[in-house]
Structure formats: C-alpha cells, structure tokens
Write a protein that holds these residues in place. Structure first.
Motif, mmCIF file in Angstrom:
data_model
loop_
_atom_site.group_PDB
_atom_site.id
_atom_site.type_symbol
_atom_site.label_atom_id
_atom_site.label_comp_id
_atom_site.label_asym_id
_atom_site.label_seq_id
_atom_site.Cartn_x
_atom_site.Cartn_y
_atom_site.Cartn_z
ATOM 1 N N UNK A 53 30.743 45.726 30.833
ATOM 2 C CA UNK A 53 31.191 44.921 31.973
ATOM 3 C C UNK A 53 32.711 45.008 32.071
ATOM 4 N N UNK A 54 33.167 44.832 33.283
ATOM 5 C CA UNK A 54 34.611 44.826 33.495
ATOM 6 C C UNK A 54 34.911 43.666 34.449
ATOM 7 N N UNK A 55 35.934 42.909 34.132
ATOM 8 C CA UNK A 55 36.267 41.726 34.927
ATOM 9 C C UNK A 55 37.400 42.051 35.874
ATOM 10 N N UNK A 56 37.140 41.799 37.143
ATOM 11 C CA UNK A 56 38.211 41.945 38.125
ATOM 12 C C UNK A 56 38.724 40.535 38.401
ATOM 13 N N UNK A 198 27.176 39.076 43.410
ATOM 14 C CA UNK A 198 26.077 39.596 42.592
ATOM 15 C C UNK A 198 25.908 38.910 41.245
ATOM 16 N N UNK A 199 26.728 37.978 40.939
ATOM 17 C CA UNK A 199 26.700 37.315 39.633
ATOM 18 C C UNK A 199 27.613 36.112 39.784
ATOM 19 N N UNK A 200 27.484 35.169 38.881
ATOM 20 C CA UNK A 200 28.334 33.990 38.994
ATOM 21 C C UNK A 200 29.747 34.329 38.543
ATOM 22 N N UNK A 201 30.709 34.206 39.447
ATOM 23 C CA UNK A 201 32.088 34.435 39.011
ATOM 24 C C UNK A 201 32.576 33.195 38.260
ATOM 25 N N UNK A 202 33.587 33.363 37.462
ATOM 26 C CA UNK A 202 34.183 32.182 36.838
ATOM 27 C C UNK A 202 35.313 31.675 37.721
ATOM 28 N N UNK A 203 35.173 30.432 38.151
ATOM 29 C CA UNK A 203 36.186 29.789 38.980
ATOM 30 C C UNK A 203 37.090 29.039 38.012
ATOM 31 N N UNK A 204 38.338 29.443 37.936
ATOM 32 C CA UNK A 204 39.216 28.870 36.916
ATOM 33 C C UNK A 204 40.268 27.916 37.461
ATOM 34 N N UNK A 205 40.451 26.857 36.733
ATOM 35 C CA UNK A 205 41.435 25.833 37.091
ATOM 36 C C UNK A 205 42.454 25.654 35.969
ATOM 37 N N UNK A 217 42.415 30.868 39.770
ATOM 38 C CA UNK A 217 41.956 32.216 39.422
ATOM 39 C C UNK A 217 40.438 32.346 39.572
ATOM 40 N N UNK A 218 39.988 33.565 39.841
ATOM 41 C CA UNK A 218 38.553 33.875 39.856
ATOM 42 C C UNK A 218 38.334 35.158 39.066
ATOM 43 N N UNK A 219 37.354 35.114 38.178
ATOM 44 C CA UNK A 219 37.016 36.320 37.424
ATOM 45 C C UNK A 219 35.675 36.848 37.925
ATOM 46 N N UNK A 220 35.699 38.071 38.413
ATOM 47 C CA UNK A 220 34.507 38.663 39.011
ATOM 48 C C UNK A 220 33.932 39.709 38.060
ATOM 49 N N UNK A 221 32.709 39.484 37.579
ATOM 50 C CA UNK A 221 32.097 40.478 36.700
ATOM 51 C C UNK A 221 31.593 41.686 37.494
ATOM 52 N N UNK A 222 31.937 42.863 37.008
ATOM 53 C CA UNK A 222 31.454 44.111 37.603
ATOM 54 C C UNK A 222 30.797 44.927 36.499
ATOM 55 N N UNK A 223 29.873 45.784 36.917
ATOM 56 C CA UNK A 223 29.315 46.722 35.942
ATOM 57 C C UNK A 223 30.305 47.867 35.758
ATOM 58 N N UNK A 224 30.028 48.653 34.767
ATOM 59 C CA UNK A 224 30.901 49.774 34.454
ATOM 60 C C UNK A 224 31.087 50.721 35.642
ATOM 61 N N UNK A 229 28.486 42.323 39.823
ATOM 62 C CA UNK A 229 27.501 41.765 38.916
ATOM 63 C C UNK A 229 27.437 42.563 37.631
ATOM 64 N N UNK A 230 27.199 41.862 36.538
ATOM 65 C CA UNK A 230 27.030 42.562 35.268
ATOM 66 C C UNK A 230 26.167 41.672 34.399
ATOM 67 N N UNK A 231 25.063 42.215 33.956
ATOM 68 C CA UNK A 231 24.123 41.353 33.243
ATOM 69 C C UNK A 231 24.109 41.630 31.760
ATOM 70 N N UNK A 232 25.203 42.195 31.298
ATOM 71 C CA UNK A 232 25.275 42.494 29.863
ATOM 72 C C UNK A 232 26.150 41.515 29.107
ATOM 73 N N UNK A 233 26.861 40.653 29.850
ATOM 74 C CA UNK A 233 27.919 39.927 29.158
ATOM 75 C C UNK A 233 27.428 38.965 28.095
ATOM 76 N N UNK A 234 26.148 38.591 28.166
ATOM 77 C CA UNK A 234 25.658 37.716 27.115
ATOM 78 C C UNK A 234 25.128 38.480 25.910
ATOM 79 N N UNK A 235 25.020 39.790 26.040
ATOM 80 C CA UNK A 235 24.389 40.606 24.993
ATOM 81 C C UNK A 235 24.955 40.384 23.602
#
Ligand SMILES: *[C@@H]1O[C@H](CO)[C@@H](O)[C@H](O)[C@H]1NC(C)=O
Ligand SMILES: *[C@@H]1O[C@H](CO)[C@@H](O)[C@H](O)[C@H]1NC(C)=O
Length: 277
Positions: A53-56, A198-205, A217-224, A229-235
């Motif tokens: 996963x890569x976070x934008x 495509x996935x829950x972004x992290x909304x940061x305060x 800030x917002x962190x958007x998970x992307x796949x490689x 969306x990226x469904x590996x981050x909990x792996x």
C-alpha cells in the motif's frame, strides 16, 4: 585532475562511472540496485520492496500551521488556496537505499507545478528542500516500482494523483466549506469522500491551543498500482489504525475523533496559525 582521468574513464561502463562518482555508498550501491530490480530482501532480512500500500497524503493549509510546535515559522504563500500534497509514502517500506540524491535539475521541468501543489509551509525550509526530504525518505522506497523509479517520475505521479482528487469541490458541493463558526462531524466528511476513495481515508486533526479539533490532513490509501483503496494494510499486525505513517516530526496529528465535531478553517495568509482567532 578530472582532465587527466576523464578519457580512460570513458571506456568504463556507465555503471562503473556511477560507482566512482559516489564513493561514500559505492560499496553497497550495486547490491541495492540488484535489490531494487528483483525486490529482494535487504541486509537485515526484512522485506525490501514488499510494500503493498502507498499513502497519498494531502494537507489543508487552513489547518496545517496548527500542527506545528512553532506556529510562527509557518508561511502560507498568497497563491495557495487549495489542498496541497504532503507526500506519497509507501506504507511500511523498509531498508530503502539512502544513496540516491536528488538534484534540482532532476525535477526542473515540474518546478512550477510542484510549487503550486506541493509547497513547503515552513519559513525555514525551501520547497526544494521539502521535496528533497520526501524523495529521500519515501521516494527512494517507491522507486522499486516501475513508473516511479526516478525523482522525475515519482513527482510526476504525485502531481497526477493530486489532479485526481479535487477535495475542495467535492466538499463544497456537499455544503462542507471552510468556516470559523461551523464545526463538522467526521462522518459527514467520510460520506462525501469515501465513495471516491475506494477505502476509508484517515481524516486527521490537530488540537489547537483553544482545545478545538482542527482538520489539517487526509491520508488516502492506494494500492501499489496506484488504484484507490488498499486492502493489505491490516495484514502485518491487524492494526489499520497505524496508518499514522511518517510526517512532520513536529506534527501532532491524530484521527479526528468520531464524537467531537471539528473545524475546517479557512486559509488566512496573514495569520496562518490563527485563521479564526
Ligand atoms: C483546487 O484544485 C482543483 C484541482 O484538484 C481545481 O480543479 C480547483 O479549481 C481548485 N480550487 C480552488 C478553489 O482553487
Ligand atoms: C491494482 O491492484 C489491486 C490490488 O492488488 C487489484 O485488485 C486491481 O485489480 C489492480 N488494478 C489494476 C488496474 O491493475
């Protein structure tokens, strides 16, 4: 000196020339290149290019300065009125090569665009310095993937992604506009943004000095492959909450709490650290 050694050097392969120019890391450089190419393990046996996963990460200039310990070092250039890029971070990448310097000439052709979309907000840090740090910390980790394997490509991809996410408009269309008075609930923001991500972004305060929760800030998970969306981050350890990747060492960001309304402050170029008093 150069004059006398130059002609014989020309008969050497470019790879050898490269090694000669980087004496400090020449010993490990070749091994690193091999690792990059084949995604092999690094020297301490942790996965090298195995990130999935890569976070934008985009930041909102109206809240950014409150995330700093020293708010008075903050500067929001007059031309900045929109969400800007904080970074593109491979998630949990390790053992990235630290001997890939970036030079001004590498990204010269993108400088105007980067200045607009990826500015530094610190008086003490030039935008080029900011980009250089991001490249060193994260770009070199991303560079094991084709398409991001140079400073130019990495920054090009980041700018392209920025163009893909017009948060300002999405939020505005849903009636979520910057305001000193009106707080919002994190759920409202998720309802607007999630369908596009495509996935829950992290909304940061951050919590400002008056105890208000301020969105920055917002962190958007992307796949490689850079699809949303990226469904590996909990792996790795089952804790998706650990999205809180690297950032400004001085930032106190946290996920905006679900129960406490937060503020989406307007940008105030004159008083960037106190847009709402
Ligand atoms: C913000 O950036 C988007 C591109 O992502 C652009 O379409 C939009 O017009 C910008 N909004 C403002 C208010 O500058
Ligand atoms: C991108 O990667 C994801 C996750 O591995 C996969 O589900 C998706 O189909 C890929 N998309 C493209 C366009 O290759």
């Amino acid at each position: 000196m150069w004059r006398s050694v130059l002609p014989p050097l020309f008969s050497l392969s470019p790879a050898v020339l490269f090694l000669l120019q980087l004496p400090d890391c020449a010993a490990t450089q070749e091994a690193h290149w091999e690792d990059y190419k084949y995604g092999r393990q690094g020297s301490d046996k942790k996965p090298f290019c195995s990130w999935k996963c890569i976070l934008f990460t985009l930041q909102w200039p109206g809240g950014f300065c409150q995330s700093l310990d020293k708010g008075n070092l903050c500067l929001i250039p007059q031309s900045i009125n929109n969400w800007t890029i904080h970074g593109l971070w491979p998630y949990r990448a390790m053992n990235c090569c630290s001997c890939w310097p970036m030079f001004h000439s590498d990204i010269q052709e993108l400088e105007a665009e980067l200045t607009e979309h990826w500015p530094s907000f610190l008086k003490t840090k030039s935008s080029f310095h900011f980009w250089g740090e991001e490249w060193q910390k994260h770009g070199v980790c991303a560079a094991c993937v084709e398409g991001m394997n140079s400073p130019l490509r990495y920054f090009q991809i980041s700018l392209k992604l920025r163009g893909q996410f017009d948060f300002h408009k999405l939020l505005e269309d849903a009636g979520i506009t910057p305001s000193c008075e009106r707080p919002y609930k994190v759920e409202e923001v998720h309802q607007v943004l999630d369908p596009h991500l495509g996935d829950k972004p992290e909304i940061q305060c951050v919590t400002d000095d008056k105890g208000r929760e301020v969105w920055f800030q917002v962190k958007i998970p992307l796949s490689r492959n850079l699809t949303v969306g990226c469904h590996h981050h909990g792996d790795a350890d089952g804790t998706p909450a650990s999205w809180s990747g690297p950032g400004w060492s001085s930032s106190h960001g946290h996920p905006c709490p679900p129960q406490v309304p937060f503020y989406y402050f307007p940008i105030d170029h004159q008083h960037p650290q106190r847009p709402c008093g």
